[in-house]
Motif scaffolding. Structure first.
Motif, PDB file in Angstrom:
ATOM      1  N   GLN A   1      16.169   2.019   0.883  1.00  0.00           N
ATOM      2  CA  GLN A   1      15.383   1.326  -0.136  1.00  0.00           C
ATOM      3  C   GLN A   1      14.516   0.253   0.499  1.00  0.00           C
ATOM      4  OE1 GLN A   1      15.201   2.117  -3.519  1.00  0.00           O
ATOM      5  NE2 GLN A   1      13.500   0.671  -3.498  1.00  0.00           N
ATOM      6  N   ALA A   2      15.040  -0.436   1.509  1.00  0.00           N
ATOM      7  CA  ALA A   2      14.271  -1.479   2.199  1.00  0.00           C
ATOM      8  C   ALA A   2      13.048  -0.878   2.893  1.00  0.00           C
ATOM      9  CB  ALA A   2      15.151  -2.215   3.199  1.00  0.00           C
ATOM     10  N   VAL A   3      13.210   0.306   3.506  1.00  0.00           N
ATOM     11  CA  VAL A   3      12.082   0.984   4.161  1.00  0.00           C
ATOM     12  C   VAL A   3      11.024   1.334   3.120  1.00  0.00           C
ATOM     13  CG1 VAL A   3      11.396   3.122   5.341  1.00  0.00           C
ATOM     14  CG2 VAL A   3      13.411   1.869   6.108  1.00  0.00           C
ATOM     15  N   TYR A   4      11.463   1.870   1.988  1.00  0.00           N
ATOM     16  CA  TYR A   4      10.534   2.235   0.920  1.00  0.00           C
ATOM     17  C   TYR A   4       9.825   0.990   0.377  1.00  0.00           C
ATOM     18  CZ  TYR A   4       8.696   3.780  -3.550  1.00  0.00           C
ATOM     19  OH  TYR A   4       7.867   4.037  -4.611  1.00  0.00           O
ATOM     20  N   ASP A   5      10.588  -0.080   0.114  1.00  0.00           N
ATOM     21  CA  ASP A   5      10.000  -1.320  -0.421  1.00  0.00           C
ATOM     22  C   ASP A   5       8.963  -1.899   0.533  1.00  0.00           C
ATOM     23  OD1 ASP A   5      11.613  -1.057  -2.651  1.00  0.00           O
ATOM     24  OD2 ASP A   5      13.075  -2.564  -1.989  1.00  0.00           O
ATOM     25  N   GLU A   6       9.271  -1.865   1.835  1.00  0.00           N
ATOM     26  CA  GLU A   6       8.324  -2.381   2.828  1.00  0.00           C
ATOM     27  C   GLU A   6       7.046  -1.538   2.825  1.00  0.00           C
ATOM     28  OE1 GLU A   6       7.945  -2.838   7.649  1.00  0.00           O
ATOM     29  OE2 GLU A   6       9.943  -2.985   6.760  1.00  0.00           O
ATOM     30  N   TRP A   7       7.205  -0.217   2.786  1.00  0.00           N
ATOM     31  CA  TRP A   7       6.035   0.672   2.734  1.00  0.00           C
ATOM     32  C   TRP A   7       5.213   0.379   1.481  1.00  0.00           C
ATOM     33  CZ3 TRP A   7       4.620   4.091  -1.060  1.00  0.00           C
ATOM     34  CH2 TRP A   7       3.491   4.868  -0.770  1.00  0.00           C
ATOM     35  N   LEU A   8       5.882   0.250   0.337  1.00  0.00           N
ATOM     36  CA  LEU A   8       5.192   0.008  -0.930  1.00  0.00           C
ATOM     37  C   LEU A   8       4.435  -1.314  -0.903  1.00  0.00           C
ATOM     38  CD1 LEU A   8       4.676   1.169  -3.738  1.00  0.00           C
ATOM     39  CD2 LEU A   8       6.734  -0.018  -4.519  1.00  0.00           C
ATOM     40  N   THR A   9       5.034  -2.343  -0.342  1.00  0.00           N
ATOM     41  CA  THR A   9       4.366  -3.649  -0.239  1.00  0.00           C
ATOM     42  C   THR A   9       3.109  -3.544   0.611  1.00  0.00           C
ATOM     43  OG1 THR A   9       6.463  -4.800  -0.502  1.00  0.00           O
ATOM     44  CG2 THR A   9       4.671  -6.044   0.519  1.00  0.00           C
ATOM     45  N   GLN A  10       3.219  -2.831   1.729  1.00  0.00           N
ATOM     46  CA  GLN A  10       2.052  -2.655   2.595  1.00  0.00           C
ATOM     47  C   GLN A  10       0.973  -1.825   1.904  1.00  0.00           C
ATOM     48  OE1 GLN A  10       3.584  -1.020   6.240  1.00  0.00           O
ATOM     49  NE2 GLN A  10       4.423  -2.976   6.920  1.00  0.00           N
ATOM     50  N   ALA A  11       1.394  -0.788   1.192  1.00  0.00           N
ATOM     51  CA  ALA A  11       0.426   0.073   0.501  1.00  0.00           C
ATOM     52  C   ALA A  11      -0.296  -0.696  -0.607  1.00  0.00           C
ATOM     53  CB  ALA A  11       1.130   1.297  -0.077  1.00  0.00           C
ATOM     54  N   LYS A  12       0.422  -1.548  -1.304  1.00  0.00           N
ATOM     55  CA  LYS A  12      -0.195  -2.330  -2.378  1.00  0.00           C
ATOM     56  C   LYS A  12      -1.201  -3.332  -1.843  1.00  0.00           C
ATOM     57  CE  LYS A  12       3.430  -2.162  -5.887  1.00  0.00           C
ATOM     58  NZ  LYS A  12       4.433  -2.947  -6.617  1.00  0.00           N
ATOM     59  N   SER A  13      -0.960  -3.836  -0.638  1.00  0.00           N
ATOM     60  CA  SER A  13      -1.877  -4.821  -0.081  1.00  0.00           C
ATOM     61  C   SER A  13      -3.089  -4.174   0.598  1.00  0.00           C
ATOM     62  CB  SER A  13      -1.147  -5.731   0.910  1.00  0.00           C
ATOM     63  OG  SER A  13      -0.747  -4.998   2.042  1.00  0.00           O
ATOM     64  N   ALA A  14      -3.039  -2.871   0.793  1.00  0.00           N
ATOM     65  CA  ALA A  14      -4.165  -2.182   1.425  1.00  0.00           C
ATOM     66  C   ALA A  14      -5.355  -2.152   0.463  1.00  0.00           C
ATOM     67  CB  ALA A  14      -3.770  -0.757   1.808  1.00  0.00           C
ATOM     68  N   GLU A  15      -6.556  -2.148   1.018  1.00  0.00           N
ATOM     69  CA  GLU A  15      -7.756  -2.162   0.186  1.00  0.00           C
ATOM     70  C   GLU A  15      -7.948  -0.861  -0.592  1.00  0.00           C
ATOM     71  OE1 GLU A  15     -11.314  -3.442   2.183  1.00  0.00           O
ATOM     72  OE2 GLU A  15     -10.129  -4.726   3.505  1.00  0.00           O
ATOM     73  N   THR A  16      -7.350   0.211  -0.134  1.00  0.00           N
ATOM     74  CA  THR A  16      -7.570   1.504  -0.773  1.00  0.00           C
ATOM     75  C   THR A  16      -6.734   1.707  -2.027  1.00  0.00           C
ATOM     76  OG1 THR A  16      -5.895   2.499   0.653  1.00  0.00           O
ATOM     77  CG2 THR A  16      -8.179   2.611   1.406  1.00  0.00           C
ATOM     78  N   VAL A  17      -5.772   0.824  -2.260  1.00  0.00           N
ATOM     79  CA  VAL A  17      -4.915   0.976  -3.430  1.00  0.00           C
ATOM     80  C   VAL A  17      -5.554   0.246  -4.611  1.00  0.00           C
ATOM     81  CG1 VAL A  17      -2.665   0.461  -4.426  1.00  0.00           C
ATOM     82  CG2 VAL A  17      -2.844   1.227  -2.063  1.00  0.00           C
ATOM     83  N   LYS A  18      -5.689   0.956  -5.709  1.00  0.00           N
ATOM     84  CA  LYS A  18      -6.231   0.354  -6.917  1.00  0.00           C
ATOM     85  C   LYS A  18      -5.134   0.354  -7.974  1.00  0.00           C
ATOM     86  CE  LYS A  18     -10.866   2.031  -5.988  1.00  0.00           C
ATOM     87  NZ  LYS A  18     -11.967   2.875  -6.436  1.00  0.00           N
ATOM     88  N   THR A  19      -5.080  -0.702  -8.746  1.00  0.00           N
ATOM     89  CA  THR A  19      -4.119  -0.770  -9.838  1.00  0.00           C
ATOM     90  C   THR A  19      -4.881  -0.758 -11.154  1.00  0.00           C
ATOM     91  OG1 THR A  19      -4.095  -3.183  -9.761  1.00  0.00           O
ATOM     92  CG2 THR A  19      -2.405  -2.038  -8.477  1.00  0.00           C
ATOM     93  N   PHE A  20      -4.267  -0.178 -12.146  1.00  0.00           N
ATOM     94  CA  PHE A  20      -4.886  -0.069 -13.459  1.00  0.00           C
ATOM     95  C   PHE A  20      -3.926  -0.622 -14.496  1.00  0.00           C
ATOM     96  CE2 PHE A  20      -6.429   3.377 -10.808  1.00  0.00           C
ATOM     97  CZ  PHE A  20      -7.798   3.235 -10.910  1.00  0.00           C
ATOM     98  N   ASP A  21      -4.455  -1.292 -15.479  1.00  0.00           N
ATOM     99  CA  ASP A  21      -3.641  -1.817 -16.564  1.00  0.00           C
ATOM    100  C   ASP A  21      -3.520  -0.774 -17.666  1.00  0.00           C
ATOM    101  OD1 ASP A  21      -3.148  -4.258 -15.340  1.00  0.00           O
ATOM    102  OD2 ASP A  21      -5.002  -5.137 -16.105  1.00  0.00           O
TER     103      ASP A  21
END
Length: 184
Positions: A142-162
């Motif tokens: 889970q820690a590996v996944y959480d770290e990957w997710l945190t990095q992916a969210k901070s990348a410029e290519t990730v967009k979030t939608f409401d």
């Protein structure tokens, strides 16, 4: 589910996302070892450095560790068990404690180690590579996944939608008629 505005397609999409998340977590942690170096230690926790030095002096004079732990240790979870902490791996204890215990040789007793809990006198009882329990492995996965997710969210290519704004009701679901009367 239909009462809440969901249908079978929503459920299938939700399950599909869960399966994809699990597959991604498995792929990210494919090289995660199923074993790690662990240490077995015991400690005596006291409030002041002066007391820690007194305990260390008494240990160096040959007094019994178990009796001193019962007499001095503020760690109520293990003071009556000689301060035994059992086997643990890296990342389990606070950094200062962990650094000190991993620097010891088997049988060696540390100088007083200050942490946020107080002062510890630590003795290393064992060191070996041991298998991870299922719980420990899942936590690391889970820690590996959480770290990957945190990095992916901070990348410029990730967009979030409401998207929640599209499904959130604009009017309350409970009508005033259904609310209990306050007597006023």
């Amino acid at each position: 589910m239909q009462v809440y505005g969901y249908d079978e397609a929503h459920l299938r999409d939700y399950i599909k996302r869960l399966i994809l998340k699990r597959k991604l977590a498995d792929a990210l942690s494919a090289d995660l070892p199923r074993e790690e170096e662990k240490v077995w230690a015991r400690h005596i926790l006291v409030e002041t450095e002066e007391t820690a030095k007194e305990v260390l002096d008494r240990l160096n004079k040959g007094e019994d560790w178990v009796k001193l732990a019962a007499e001095y240790s503020k760690d109520t979870s293990n003071a009556n068990k000689g301060g035994d902490l059992g086997w643990f791996g890296k990342g389990t204890m606070v950094k200062e404690f962990e650094d000190a215990v991993y620097a010891l040789k088997v049988g060696e007793i540390s100088q007083p180690v200050q942490t946020t809990f107080g002062y510890h006198i630590i003795q290393l009882l064992g060191r070996e590579v041991r298998p991870l329990t299922d719980s420990e492995f899942n936590q690391k996965k889970q820690a590996v996944y959480d770290e990957w997710l945190t990095q992916a969210k901070s990348a410029e290519t990730v967009k979030t939608f409401d998207l929640w704004m599209e499904v959130a009701p604009s009017v309350p679901a409970i009508t005033p008629v259904a609310l209990p009367s306050t007597g006023q």
